[in-house]
Scaffold this motif. Sequence first.
Motif, mmCIF file in Angstrom:
data_model
loop_
_atom_site.group_PDB
_atom_site.id
_atom_site.type_symbol
_atom_site.label_atom_id
_atom_site.label_comp_id
_atom_site.label_asym_id
_atom_site.label_seq_id
_atom_site.Cartn_x
_atom_site.Cartn_y
_atom_site.Cartn_z
ATOM 1 N N VAL A 45 103.507 -10.956 -20.851
ATOM 2 C CA VAL A 45 103.861 -10.715 -19.300
ATOM 3 C C VAL A 45 102.662 -10.607 -18.436
ATOM 4 O O VAL A 45 101.606 -10.081 -19.008
ATOM 5 N N GLY A 46 102.772 -11.670 -17.495
ATOM 6 C CA GLY A 46 101.468 -11.761 -16.573
ATOM 7 C C GLY A 46 100.796 -12.932 -16.934
ATOM 8 O O GLY A 46 100.095 -13.337 -16.174
ATOM 9 N N PHE A 47 100.488 -13.145 -18.262
ATOM 10 C CA PHE A 47 99.789 -14.302 -18.801
ATOM 11 C C PHE A 47 100.500 -15.388 -19.015
ATOM 12 O O PHE A 47 100.318 -16.529 -18.496
ATOM 13 N N GLY A 48 101.450 -15.494 -19.744
ATOM 14 C CA GLY A 48 102.486 -16.525 -20.018
ATOM 15 C C GLY A 48 103.064 -16.551 -21.054
ATOM 16 O O GLY A 48 103.165 -15.490 -21.819
ATOM 17 N N SER A 49 103.856 -17.700 -21.528
ATOM 18 C CA SER A 49 104.544 -17.548 -22.953
ATOM 19 C C SER A 49 104.155 -19.054 -23.654
ATOM 20 O O SER A 49 103.855 -20.038 -23.187
ATOM 21 N N PHE A 50 104.334 -18.788 -24.864
ATOM 22 C CA PHE A 50 104.017 -19.911 -25.912
ATOM 23 C C PHE A 50 105.425 -20.226 -26.658
ATOM 24 O O PHE A 50 106.051 -19.199 -26.996
ATOM 25 N N ALA A 51 105.922 -21.397 -26.827
ATOM 26 C CA ALA A 51 107.079 -21.631 -27.403
ATOM 27 C C ALA A 51 106.710 -22.924 -28.485
ATOM 28 O O ALA A 51 105.975 -23.986 -27.948
ATOM 29 N N GLN A 52 107.553 -23.225 -29.263
ATOM 30 C CA GLN A 52 107.500 -24.131 -30.188
ATOM 31 C C GLN A 52 108.259 -25.374 -29.725
ATOM 32 O O GLN A 52 109.450 -25.099 -29.368
ATOM 33 N N ARG A 53 108.020 -26.545 -29.319
ATOM 34 C CA ARG A 53 108.746 -27.479 -28.918
ATOM 35 C C ARG A 53 108.905 -28.579 -29.818
ATOM 36 O O ARG A 53 108.094 -28.978 -30.474
ATOM 37 N N HIS A 54 110.156 -29.269 -29.935
ATOM 38 C CA HIS A 54 110.429 -30.425 -30.643
ATOM 39 C C HIS A 54 109.984 -31.677 -29.899
ATOM 40 O O HIS A 54 110.736 -31.828 -28.872
#
Length: 91
Positions: A45-54
């Motif tokens: 929160v406040g920094f960002g988010s990481f997610a796996q993408r295809h």
Amino acid sequence: MRKPELIAAVAEKTDMSKEQAKHVLNTILEEMTAALSNNDTISLVGFGSFAQRHRGARIGKNPQTGAALTIQASNTVAFKPGKQLKEAVSE
């Protein structure tokens, strides 16, 4: 900033030794890697988010010959910056 510089900054701000800060940072990175490889999303929160993408298979072009070639499907990591990070960078 490179990893050794980050370790030194964390050690200085937290009154840890560099070895302790290195261990903490490596543990965080290992856990983030494991979560992303299990297709989990990491939200700071406040920094960002990481997610796996295809990324699906697609047709590309060899820049030297111009010949068409197939680029295989793959998974990658996407980062979406949070509001506070966006604001800090834009100032």
